[in-house]
Scaffold this motif. Structure first.
Motif, mmCIF file in Angstrom:
data_model
loop_
_atom_site.group_PDB
_atom_site.id
_atom_site.type_symbol
_atom_site.label_atom_id
_atom_site.label_comp_id
_atom_site.label_asym_id
_atom_site.label_seq_id
_atom_site.Cartn_x
_atom_site.Cartn_y
_atom_site.Cartn_z
ATOM 1 N N ALA A 64 6.648 5.412 4.466
ATOM 2 C CA ALA A 64 5.819 4.209 4.621
ATOM 3 C C ALA A 64 5.049 3.879 3.345
ATOM 4 O O ALA A 64 4.768 2.709 3.077
ATOM 5 C CB ALA A 64 4.852 4.386 5.792
ATOM 6 N N VAL A 65 4.694 4.895 2.556
ATOM 7 C CA VAL A 65 3.930 4.650 1.329
ATOM 8 C C VAL A 65 4.827 4.597 0.089
ATOM 9 O O VAL A 65 4.337 4.369 -1.019
ATOM 10 C CB VAL A 65 2.809 5.705 1.094
ATOM 11 C CG1 VAL A 65 1.865 5.752 2.283
ATOM 12 C CG2 VAL A 65 3.379 7.074 0.791
ATOM 13 N N ALA A 75 -5.215 5.940 -2.243
ATOM 14 C CA ALA A 75 -5.177 6.749 -1.027
ATOM 15 C C ALA A 75 -4.404 6.004 0.052
ATOM 16 O O ALA A 75 -4.224 4.781 -0.031
ATOM 17 C CB ALA A 75 -6.594 7.049 -0.540
ATOM 18 N N ALA A 76 -3.952 6.752 1.052
ATOM 19 C CA ALA A 76 -3.278 6.142 2.200
ATOM 20 C C ALA A 76 -4.091 6.441 3.456
ATOM 21 O O ALA A 76 -4.565 7.566 3.640
ATOM 22 C CB ALA A 76 -1.874 6.702 2.349
ATOM 23 N N PRO A 93 -5.509 11.259 -0.235
ATOM 24 C CA PRO A 93 -5.471 10.788 -1.619
ATOM 25 C C PRO A 93 -4.030 10.687 -2.115
ATOM 26 O O PRO A 93 -3.171 11.456 -1.664
ATOM 27 C CB PRO A 93 -6.231 11.861 -2.401
ATOM 28 C CG PRO A 93 -6.950 12.675 -1.391
ATOM 29 C CD PRO A 93 -6.192 12.558 -0.105
ATOM 30 N N MET A 94 -3.790 9.754 -3.042
ATOM 31 C CA MET A 94 -2.453 9.612 -3.625
ATOM 32 C C MET A 94 -2.500 9.943 -5.107
ATOM 33 O O MET A 94 -3.444 9.577 -5.808
ATOM 34 C CB MET A 94 -1.915 8.197 -3.402
ATOM 35 C CG MET A 94 -1.557 7.940 -1.941
ATOM 36 S SD MET A 94 -1.077 6.238 -1.614
ATOM 37 C CE MET A 94 0.518 6.183 -2.407
ATOM 38 N N ARG A 95 -1.455 10.648 -5.563
ATOM 39 C CA ARG A 95 -1.349 10.954 -6.994
ATOM 40 C C ARG A 95 -0.929 9.692 -7.761
ATOM 41 O O ARG A 95 -0.503 8.702 -7.164
ATOM 42 C CB ARG A 95 -0.307 12.056 -7.205
ATOM 43 C CG ARG A 95 -0.688 13.375 -6.554
ATOM 44 C CD ARG A 95 0.225 14.497 -7.026
ATOM 45 N NE ARG A 95 -0.079 15.738 -6.323
ATOM 46 C CZ ARG A 95 0.497 16.104 -5.170
ATOM 47 N NH1 ARG A 95 1.415 15.340 -4.610
ATOM 48 N NH2 ARG A 95 0.155 17.233 -4.597
ATOM 49 N N ASP A 96 -1.042 9.769 -9.077
ATOM 50 C CA ASP A 96 -0.691 8.616 -9.907
ATOM 51 C C ASP A 96 0.769 8.194 -9.749
ATOM 52 O O ASP A 96 1.114 7.034 -9.978
ATOM 53 C CB ASP A 96 -0.987 8.920 -11.388
ATOM 54 C CG ASP A 96 -2.490 8.997 -11.643
ATOM 55 O OD1 ASP A 96 -3.265 8.482 -10.807
ATOM 56 O OD2 ASP A 96 -2.888 9.586 -12.670
ATOM 57 N N SER A 127 -1.743 2.145 5.742
ATOM 58 C CA SER A 127 -2.192 1.223 4.704
ATOM 59 C C SER A 127 -2.406 1.994 3.413
ATOM 60 O O SER A 127 -3.021 3.057 3.420
ATOM 61 C CB SER A 127 -3.517 0.553 5.082
ATOM 62 O OG SER A 127 -3.325 -0.400 6.081
ATOM 63 N N VAL A 128 -1.924 1.432 2.305
ATOM 64 C CA VAL A 128 -2.200 2.014 0.992
ATOM 65 C C VAL A 128 -3.405 1.292 0.402
ATOM 66 O O VAL A 128 -3.405 0.059 0.293
ATOM 67 C CB VAL A 128 -0.968 1.892 0.077
ATOM 68 C CG1 VAL A 128 -1.300 2.349 -1.346
ATOM 69 C CG2 VAL A 128 0.187 2.710 0.632
ATOM 70 N N LEU A 129 -4.444 2.062 0.052
ATOM 71 C CA LEU A 129 -5.659 1.483 -0.539
ATOM 72 C C LEU A 129 -5.485 1.359 -2.057
ATOM 73 O O LEU A 129 -4.958 2.275 -2.688
ATOM 74 C CB LEU A 129 -6.877 2.358 -0.232
ATOM 75 C CG LEU A 129 -7.112 2.691 1.245
ATOM 76 C CD1 LEU A 129 -8.378 3.526 1.386
ATOM 77 C CD2 LEU A 129 -7.205 1.431 2.090
ATOM 78 N N GLN A 130 -5.942 0.232 -2.627
ATOM 79 C CA GLN A 130 -5.787 0.044 -4.067
ATOM 80 C C GLN A 130 -6.932 0.682 -4.837
ATOM 81 O O GLN A 130 -7.919 1.072 -4.292
ATOM 82 C CB GLN A 130 -5.722 -1.453 -4.396
ATOM 83 C CG GLN A 130 -4.511 -2.124 -3.762
ATOM 84 C CD GLN A 130 -3.179 -1.428 -4.082
ATOM 85 O OE1 GLN A 130 -2.890 -1.192 -5.251
ATOM 86 N NE2 GLN A 130 -2.416 -1.075 -3.080
#
Ligand code: ZN
Length: 132
Positions: free
Chosen positions: A24-25, A32-33, A98-101, A129-132
């Motif tokens: 999904a991401v 972050a998701a 959290p999402m990595r770069d 949802s992916v947060l910007q």
């Protein structure tokens, strides 16, 4: 936002949705998701998914911590489903990862994301949802 469905097979069931959330991401980059469950008798949590026994222990523990044989007041469609609401509240309706770069989820080695069913079996929704 991405929505996907899961189908549960038991009244109480932790379902590993880690791969579905990764998919999904996959198309988005962000900080972050959020994984959100729009239900009152289901939740979501992060815990060990290397050993499937951990999920089964969660199922057993939550049924014992919030027992069905209690003088519950909330009745729905002839069924006392109050304990399922409370089990769901223990898990909560969302997790933030959290999402990595590189756009991947920063989960720990042993961590997985679990959809937590407490009033199954039925089809459910999961929103990501992916947060910007
Ligand atoms: Zn209810």
């Amino acid at each position: 936002m991405v929505e996907f469905k899961v189908t549960t097979e038991r009244q109480t069931q932790l379902l590993d949705i880690t791969q579905l959330v990764r998919e999904a991401v996959a198309s988005g980059q962000g900080s972050a998701a959020v994984v959100y469950v729009p239900h009152t008798t289901a939740g979501v949590t992060i815990n060990e998914h290397a050993d499937p026994a951990v999920a089964r222990d969660f199922e057993t523990a939550l049924e014992r911590i919030v027992p069905s044989d209690w003088p519950w007041e909330h009745i729905e469609e002839g069924e006392e489903n109050a304990p399922t609401h409370i089990r769901a509240a223990f898990m909560g309706p969302s997790v933030l990862i959290p999402m990595r770069d590189d756009g991947t989820l920063a989960l720990g080695t042993w961590q997985g994301i679990f959809f937590c069913e407490f009033d199954g079996p039925r089809e459910r929704s999961v929103l990501v949802s992916v947060l910007q």
